[in-house]
Design a protein around this motif. Structure first.
Motif, PDB file in Angstrom:
ATOM      1  N   LEU A   1       3.565   9.262  -2.288  1.00  0.00           N
ATOM      2  CA  LEU A   1       3.602  10.318  -1.266  1.00  0.00           C
ATOM      3  C   LEU A   1       4.001   9.759   0.091  1.00  0.00           C
ATOM      4  O   LEU A   1       4.395  10.493   0.992  1.00  0.00           O
ATOM      5  CB  LEU A   1       2.218  10.977  -1.154  1.00  0.00           C
ATOM      6  N   SER A   2       3.880   8.461   0.246  1.00  0.00           N
ATOM      7  CA  SER A   2       4.224   7.833   1.527  1.00  0.00           C
ATOM      8  C   SER A   2       5.233   6.724   1.258  1.00  0.00           C
ATOM      9  O   SER A   2       5.559   6.433   0.111  1.00  0.00           O
ATOM     10  CB  SER A   2       2.970   7.211   2.149  1.00  0.00           C
TER      11      SER A   2
ATOM     12  N   ILE B   1      -2.735   2.844   8.153  1.00  0.00           N
ATOM     13  CA  ILE B   1      -2.488   4.239   7.790  1.00  0.00           C
ATOM     14  C   ILE B   1      -3.509   5.109   8.512  1.00  0.00           C
ATOM     15  O   ILE B   1      -4.711   4.869   8.417  1.00  0.00           O
ATOM     16  CB  ILE B   1      -2.611   4.440   6.262  1.00  0.00           C
ATOM     17  N   THR B   2      -3.002   6.102   9.243  1.00  0.00           N
ATOM     18  CA  THR B   2      -3.894   7.042   9.911  1.00  0.00           C
ATOM     19  C   THR B   2      -4.127   8.244   8.999  1.00  0.00           C
ATOM     20  O   THR B   2      -3.190   8.786   8.433  1.00  0.00           O
ATOM     21  CB  THR B   2      -3.283   7.512  11.247  1.00  0.00           C
TER      22      THR B   2
ATOM     23  N   VAL C   1       0.853  -1.183   0.000  1.00  0.00           N
ATOM     24  CA  VAL C   1       0.000   0.000   0.000  1.00  0.00           C
ATOM     25  C   VAL C   1       0.890   1.234   0.000  1.00  0.00           C
ATOM     26  O   VAL C   1       1.873   1.289   0.736  1.00  0.00           O
ATOM     27  CB  VAL C   1      -0.882   0.096   1.262  1.00  0.00           C
ATOM     28  N   ALA C   2       0.566   2.193  -0.844  1.00  0.00           N
ATOM     29  CA  ALA C   2       1.254   3.479  -0.809  1.00  0.00           C
ATOM     30  C   ALA C   2       0.242   4.563  -1.109  1.00  0.00           C
ATOM     31  O   ALA C   2      -0.662   4.383  -1.921  1.00  0.00           O
ATOM     32  CB  ALA C   2       2.385   3.528  -1.832  1.00  0.00           C
ATOM     33  N   GLU C   3       0.388   5.691  -0.413  1.00  0.00           N
ATOM     34  CA  GLU C   3      -0.453   6.838  -0.747  1.00  0.00           C
ATOM     35  C   GLU C   3       0.200   7.541  -1.939  1.00  0.00           C
ATOM     36  O   GLU C   3       1.429   7.697  -1.994  1.00  0.00           O
ATOM     37  CB  GLU C   3      -0.589   7.807   0.427  1.00  0.00           C
TER      38      GLU C   3
END
Ligand SMILES: [Cu+2]
Length: 212
Positions: free
Chosen positions: A89-90, A100-101, A72-74
């Protein structure tokens, strides 16, 4: 002494975020319990799923997936649209489940960076509402690296705590009575052991009161 103060600050921050957390933050399992985070049965699966959820700042997204199979990546909107993994972005989270918060209001985009997965529908866009919580405390919900963001809650909690603490703390400390010690002076007092415990309790109480 410095260590004592740090403990008090961390404790106050932890209580603060716990109280706020009970009031408002939610944990949301992405894709639901049966599907989770995977190549979905249809391209529109996560769009449909997200449209039935409510997201807000402070909520935690849990991405459950089979270890080693997904990430998972933002990402930006452009990267979400094109399934680009070039500039996430992350960090790319590869440990399952990924947590992820949500830190800011607005739209957030997440993709799986494994080749072909995003283009097969493993991508999620959510719209987060502003938090209903009165304080920005959820920032420090991860104790592992809570050292730097702590100053804000500490000043808030220390100020009211000093008033009830002074008489109780001064007696065993044997320091001059009548001297109005500033809050920081309290925590730096040499009689660290006994006093630190009292200070801890009163800060905890103050934090709890402020949080409610
Ligand atoms: Cu994947």
């Amino acid at each position: 002494m410095a260590g004592n103060k740090k403990v008090v600050v961390l404790l106050a921050a932890a209580i603060f975020s716990a109280v706020v957390g009970i009031c408002s933050a939610a944990t949301i399992t992405v894709g639901g319990d049966t599907t989770g985070w995977t190549i979905p049965p249809s391209q529109s699966f996560y769009t449909t799923w997200a449209s039935k959820q409510k997201f807000k700042v402070g909520d935690s997204l849990v991405f459950p997936f089979q270890a080693g199979m997904h990430t998972v990546a933002e990402v930006s909107k452009a990267a979400y649209d094109s399934c680009s993994t070039a500039n996430p972005l992350s960090a790319v989270l590869a440990t399952a489940p990924a947590n992820i918060t949500i830190r800011t209001a607005g739209t957030h985009y997440y993709i799986c960076t494994v080749t072909g997965h995003c283009s097969n529908g493993q991508k999620l866009a959510i719209v987060a509402a502003a938090s209903s919580a009165p304080a920005p405390a959820p920032k420090s919900s991860k104790p592992k690296k809570a050292a730097s963001p702590a100053p804000a809650p500490s000043t808030t909690a220390a100020a009211p705590a000093s008033t009830p603490t002074v008489p109780a703390a001064k007696a065993p400390a044997g320091s001059t009575p009548g001297t109005a010690a500033p809050p920081s002076g309290n925590f730096a007092a040499p009689s660290a052991a006994g006093f630190g415990f009292l200070g801890l309790i009163s800060v905890a109480a103050a934090a709890a009161l402020l949080g409610v």
